[in-house]
Design an enzyme around this catalytic site. Structure first.
Site, PDB file in Angstrom:
ATOM      1  N   ARG A 140       0.820  -1.209   0.000  1.00 29.90           N
ATOM      2  CA  ARG A 140       0.000   0.000   0.000  1.00 29.90           C
ATOM      3  C   ARG A 140       0.858   1.265   0.000  1.00 29.90           C
ATOM      4  NH1 ARG A 140      -5.504  -1.655   2.149  1.00 29.90           N
ATOM      5  NH2 ARG A 140      -6.082   0.515   2.277  1.00 29.90           N
ATOM      6  N   TYR A 143       0.855   4.298  -2.515  1.00 27.15           N
ATOM      7  CA  TYR A 143      -0.258   5.237  -2.345  1.00 27.15           C
ATOM      8  C   TYR A 143      -0.070   6.072  -1.070  1.00 27.15           C
ATOM      9  CZ  TYR A 143      -5.171   6.790  -2.062  1.00 27.15           C
ATOM     10  OH  TYR A 143      -6.328   7.540  -1.994  1.00 27.15           O
ATOM     11  N   LYS A 147       1.021   9.976  -1.105  1.00 28.72           N
ATOM     12  CA  LYS A 147       0.123  11.025  -0.605  1.00 28.72           C
ATOM     13  C   LYS A 147       0.774  11.806   0.542  1.00 28.72           C
ATOM     14  CE  LYS A 147      -3.794  10.480  -2.975  1.00 28.72           C
ATOM     15  NZ  LYS A 147      -4.513  11.544  -3.680  1.00 28.72           N
ATOM     16  N   VAL A 186     -17.592  -0.906  -1.163  1.00 29.56           N
ATOM     17  CA  VAL A 186     -19.014  -0.588  -1.361  1.00 29.56           C
ATOM     18  C   VAL A 186     -19.464  -1.026  -2.760  1.00 29.56           C
ATOM     19  CG1 VAL A 186     -20.732   1.251  -1.470  1.00 29.56           C
ATOM     20  CG2 VAL A 186     -18.975   1.298   0.315  1.00 29.56           C
ATOM     21  N   PHE A 189     -19.548  -4.946  -3.028  1.00 26.09           N
ATOM     22  CA  PHE A 189     -20.672  -5.596  -2.339  1.00 26.09           C
ATOM     23  C   PHE A 189     -21.987  -5.345  -3.081  1.00 26.09           C
ATOM     24  CE2 PHE A 189     -18.777  -5.887   2.262  1.00 26.09           C
ATOM     25  CZ  PHE A 189     -17.777  -6.710   1.782  1.00 26.09           C
ATOM     26  N   GLY A 205     -13.917  -9.774   8.461  1.00 29.17           N
ATOM     27  CA  GLY A 205     -14.864  -8.676   8.253  1.00 29.17           C
ATOM     28  C   GLY A 205     -15.062  -7.842   9.499  1.00 29.17           C
ATOM     29  N   ARG A 273      -6.962  -1.899  10.368  1.00 28.94           N
ATOM     30  CA  ARG A 273      -7.984  -2.594  11.163  1.00 28.94           C
ATOM     31  C   ARG A 273      -9.152  -1.685  11.512  1.00 28.94           C
ATOM     32  NH1 ARG A 273      -3.883  -3.984  15.510  1.00 28.94           N
ATOM     33  NH2 ARG A 273      -3.009  -2.276  14.325  1.00 28.94           N
TER      34      ARG A 273
HETATM   35  P1  NAD Z   1     -10.969   7.612  -9.200  1.00 31.01           P
HETATM   36  O1  NAD Z   1      -9.996   6.528  -9.517  1.00 31.01           O
HETATM   37  O2  NAD Z   1     -12.376   7.434  -9.636  1.00 31.01           O
HETATM   38  O3  NAD Z   1     -10.463   9.011  -9.749  1.00 31.01           O
HETATM   39  C1  NAD Z   1      -9.130   9.332  -9.973  1.00 31.01           C
HETATM   40  C2  NAD Z   1      -9.036  10.005 -11.331  1.00 31.01           C
HETATM   41  O4  NAD Z   1      -7.685  10.396 -11.587  1.00 31.01           O
HETATM   42  C3  NAD Z   1      -9.439   9.069 -12.477  1.00 31.01           C
HETATM   43  O5  NAD Z   1     -10.322   9.734 -13.352  1.00 31.01           O
HETATM   44  C4  NAD Z   1      -8.100   8.749 -13.150  1.00 31.01           C
HETATM   45  O6  NAD Z   1      -8.258   8.426 -14.514  1.00 31.01           O
HETATM   46  C5  NAD Z   1      -7.329  10.018 -12.907  1.00 31.01           C
HETATM   47  N1  NAD Z   1      -5.864   9.846 -12.932  1.00 31.01           N
HETATM   48  C6  NAD Z   1      -5.146   8.876 -12.335  1.00 31.01           C
HETATM   49  N2  NAD Z   1      -3.839   9.064 -12.580  1.00 31.01           N
HETATM   50  C7  NAD Z   1      -3.735  10.184 -13.359  1.00 31.01           C
HETATM   51  C8  NAD Z   1      -2.644  10.885 -13.940  1.00 31.01           C
HETATM   52  N3  NAD Z   1      -1.383  10.467 -13.785  1.00 31.01           N
HETATM   53  N4  NAD Z   1      -2.915  11.983 -14.687  1.00 31.01           N
HETATM   54  C9  NAD Z   1      -4.203  12.405 -14.867  1.00 31.01           C
HETATM   55  N5  NAD Z   1      -5.272  11.777 -14.335  1.00 31.01           N
HETATM   56  C10 NAD Z   1      -5.033  10.683 -13.590  1.00 31.01           C
HETATM   57  O7  NAD Z   1     -10.900   7.822  -7.619  1.00 31.01           O
HETATM   58  P2  NAD Z   1     -11.701   8.805  -6.662  1.00 31.01           P
HETATM   59  O8  NAD Z   1     -12.307   7.988  -5.603  1.00 31.01           O
HETATM   60  O9  NAD Z   1     -12.532   9.731  -7.438  1.00 31.01           O
HETATM   61  O10 NAD Z   1     -10.488   9.614  -5.987  1.00 31.01           O
HETATM   62  C11 NAD Z   1     -10.173  10.951  -6.339  1.00 31.01           C
HETATM   63  C12 NAD Z   1      -9.088  11.460  -5.407  1.00 31.01           C
HETATM   64  O11 NAD Z   1      -9.553  11.428  -4.061  1.00 31.01           O
HETATM   65  C13 NAD Z   1      -7.814  10.631  -5.458  1.00 31.01           C
HETATM   66  O12 NAD Z   1      -6.714  11.509  -5.368  1.00 31.01           O
HETATM   67  C14 NAD Z   1      -7.904   9.787  -4.210  1.00 31.01           C
HETATM   68  O13 NAD Z   1      -6.627   9.437  -3.720  1.00 31.01           O
HETATM   69  C15 NAD Z   1      -8.645  10.705  -3.260  1.00 31.01           C
HETATM   70  N6  NAD Z   1      -9.361   9.939  -2.219  1.00 31.01           N
HETATM   71  C16 NAD Z   1     -10.510   9.266  -2.510  1.00 31.01           C
HETATM   72  C17 NAD Z   1     -11.134   8.531  -1.499  1.00 31.01           C
HETATM   73  C18 NAD Z   1     -12.439   7.775  -1.734  1.00 31.01           C
HETATM   74  O14 NAD Z   1     -12.911   7.100  -0.826  1.00 31.01           O
HETATM   75  N7  NAD Z   1     -13.065   7.852  -2.880  1.00 31.01           N
HETATM   76  C19 NAD Z   1     -10.582   8.485  -0.215  1.00 31.01           C
HETATM   77  C20 NAD Z   1      -9.397   9.164   0.015  1.00 31.01           C
HETATM   78  C21 NAD Z   1      -8.799   9.902  -0.975  1.00 31.01           C
HETATM   79  N1  UDP Z   2     -12.984  -5.427   1.431  1.00 32.68           N
HETATM   80  C1  UDP Z   2     -13.686  -6.612   1.548  1.00 32.68           C
HETATM   81  N2  UDP Z   2     -14.210  -7.158   0.420  1.00 32.68           N
HETATM   82  C2  UDP Z   2     -14.106  -6.589  -0.803  1.00 32.68           C
HETATM   83  C3  UDP Z   2     -13.392  -5.362  -0.921  1.00 32.68           C
HETATM   84  C4  UDP Z   2     -12.836  -4.818   0.227  1.00 32.68           C
HETATM   85  O1  UDP Z   2     -13.831  -7.163   2.645  1.00 32.68           O
HETATM   86  O2  UDP Z   2     -14.632  -7.144  -1.783  1.00 32.68           O
HETATM   87  C5  UDP Z   2     -12.430  -4.811   2.666  1.00 32.68           C
HETATM   88  C6  UDP Z   2     -10.962  -4.424   2.577  1.00 32.68           C
HETATM   89  O3  UDP Z   2     -10.136  -5.509   2.948  1.00 32.68           O
HETATM   90  C7  UDP Z   2     -10.896  -3.282   3.572  1.00 32.68           C
HETATM   91  C8  UDP Z   2     -12.258  -2.618   3.464  1.00 32.68           C
HETATM   92  O4  UDP Z   2     -13.112  -3.589   2.866  1.00 32.68           O
HETATM   93  O5  UDP Z   2     -10.738  -3.773   4.877  1.00 32.68           O
HETATM   94  C9  UDP Z   2     -12.255  -1.360   2.628  1.00 32.68           C
HETATM   95  O6  UDP Z   2     -11.642  -1.647   1.396  1.00 32.68           O
HETATM   96  P1  UDP Z   2     -11.512  -0.594   0.219  1.00 32.68           P
HETATM   97  O7  UDP Z   2     -10.639  -1.232  -0.829  1.00 32.68           O
HETATM   98  O8  UDP Z   2     -12.844  -0.117  -0.195  1.00 32.68           O
HETATM   99  O9  UDP Z   2     -10.791   0.672   0.846  1.00 32.68           O
HETATM  100  P2  UDP Z   2      -9.531   0.888   1.834  1.00 32.68           P
HETATM  101  O10 UDP Z   2      -8.996  -0.427   2.297  1.00 32.68           O
HETATM  102  O11 UDP Z   2      -8.553   1.651   1.003  1.00 32.68           O
HETATM  103  O12 UDP Z   2     -10.127   1.656   2.945  1.00 32.68           O
END
Ligand code: NAD
Ligand code: UDP
Ligand code: UDP
Length: 318
Positions: A140, A143, A147, A186, A189, A205, A273
């Site tokens: 991980r 990422y 960030k 989400v 599921f 889970g 966790r």
């Molecule tokens: P997503 O994957 O749907 O969106 C990311 C977008 O960035 C996509 O459209 C992808 O094509 C584009 N992208 C990726 N690499 C690129 C690059 N090198 N140049 C140009 N475009 C690029 O994901 P999301 O859930 O919409 O997430 C958006 C942002 O929010 C991300 O930075 C993510 O880390 C952050 N974020 C999201 C969540 C969440 O739960 N959704 C949680 C924490 C942080």
């Molecule tokens: N997860 C799961 N089943 C799935 C996908 C994810 O049990 O089909 C679990 C995963 O192991 C994690 C949590 O759900 O504990 C959230 O996963 P997700 O990939 O959505 O986001 P993140 O781990 O980045 O919070």
């Protein structure tokens, strides 16, 4: 204003583009379409205030804008681990390029950071003051550390070059236009339940997450971006309602009326966790708190995926 949204064709980015256009701004949406898709913004193409540009943020970008939301980055473990080196480049070089752009233009720049900067947290719930427990060399890390490095760059550009920055730490967010292939819990599921497939629970889970509906989150983005210049963040944005993954599966089964069974798969390495935002800072600084309960948000998301799977609706219809 003229507003740049990187990652604008993704899940969160496309909702943000909708919101900014509704608020009367011009939007320049930049995306390399790695995890996002043109279909997420198809309904905006042709609108006079909307422009779509294919571009990778690891490369310099010369445009003229007033505000920059930097969302470009694959966000799901499946996608960010697909090409970990490019994920790191996207976070780090992408942040540097957007900060360089902001510096040249005197524009304000917003960073979509993440609760992953807290890693597998030992403090619960997580306040912004917590420095986190992150493995620097795990699967991980591309990422998480990418960030974290981006946050460092934001604060150094702020201190060194007086760039106006806004850093949001986003907790798990869900809603229509999630990519059904990106493996997030989400979307997995809901798609599994609607298809009558087994629901895949990783580990027992019992790990927890706190799920925020996308409309609440986007409202937090806009409030943070337009807050007083003294507010830099980082600010947690998320819904403090905390659920185990198993509880989430049970909610999805109940709301879809599915006959899917729960099956248990190995827990991925370094899977946090527990995770729950402390949002007191966002409440205090932005007057923001999420309003949409999990069941209500899940119903809207289920409706979207139901339409998508049956070919009846498109991303623009949400
Ligand atoms: P997503 O994957 O749907 O969106 C990311 C977008 O960035 C996509 O459209 C992808 O094509 C584009 N992208 C990726 N690499 C690129 C690059 N090198 N140049 C140009 N475009 C690029 O994901 P999301 O859930 O919409 O997430 C958006 C942002 O929010 C991300 O930075 C993510 O880390 C952050 N974020 C999201 C969540 C969440 O739960 N959704 C949680 C924490 C942080
Ligand atoms: N997860 C799961 N089943 C799935 C996908 C994810 O049990 O089909 C679990 C995963 O192991 C994690 C949590 O759900 O504990 C959230 O996963 P997700 O990939 O959505 O986001 P993140 O781990 O980045 O919070
Ligand atoms: N940059 C960009 N667009 C601009 C200005 C800068 O993409 O309008 C990029 C630039 O190519 C560099 C990065 O942003 O890679 C950082 O720019 P900065 O001016 O801070 O650094 P320098 O160019 O001095 O290394």
């Amino acid at each position: 204003m003229r507003v740049l949204v990187t990652g604008g064709a993704g899940f969160l980015g496309s909702h943000l583009c909708d919101r900014l256009l509704q608020d009367g701004h011009e939007v320049l949406c930049v995306d390399n379409f790695f995890t996002g898709s043109k279909s997420n913004v198809q309904h905006l193409v042709g609108a006079p205030a909307f422009e779509l540009l294919r571009h990778d943020v690891t490369l310099p970008l010369i445009v003229e804008v007033d505000q920059i939301y930097n969302l470009a980055c694959p966000a799901s473990p499946v996608h960010y681990q697909h090409d970990p080196v490019h994920t790191m480049k996207t976070s780090v070089l992408g942040a540097m390029n957007m900060l360089g752009l902001a510096k040249r233009l005197g524009a304000r720049v917003f960073q979509a950071s993440t609760s992953e900067v807290y890693g597998d947290p030992e403090v619960h719930p997580q306040p912004e003051s917590y420095w986190g427990k992150v493995n620097p060399i795990g699967i991980r890390s591309c990422y998480d550390e990418g960030k974290r490095c981006a946050e460092t760059l934001f604060f150094d550009y702020h201190r060194r070059h007086d760039v106006s920055i806004k850093v949001a730490r986003i907790f798990n967010t869900y809603g229509p236009r999630m990519n059904p292939e990106d493996g997030r819990v989400v979307s997995n599921f809901i798609v599994q339940a609607l298809r009558g497939d087994d629901i895949t629970i990783y580990g027992e889970g019992l790990q927890t997450r706190s799920f925020c509906y996308v409309d609440d989150l986007v409202d937090g983005f806009v409030r943070l971006m337009n807050s007083d210049v003294s507010v830099t963040g980082p600010v947690n944005l998320g819904n403090p309602g905390e659920f185990t993954v198993r509880q989430l599966a049970e909610r999805v089964i109940a709301l879809t009326g599915s006959s899917s069974r729960l099956v248990f798969k190995p827990l991925p390495q370094d899977d946090p966790r527990q995770r729950q935002p402390d949002i007191r800072l966002a409440e205090e600084l932005l007057g923001w708190e999420p309003l949409i309960e999990l069941d209500d948000g899940l119903r809207k998301t289920i409706t979207y995926f139901d339409g998508l799977l049956s070919g009846k609706s498109t991303a623009g219809a949400v």
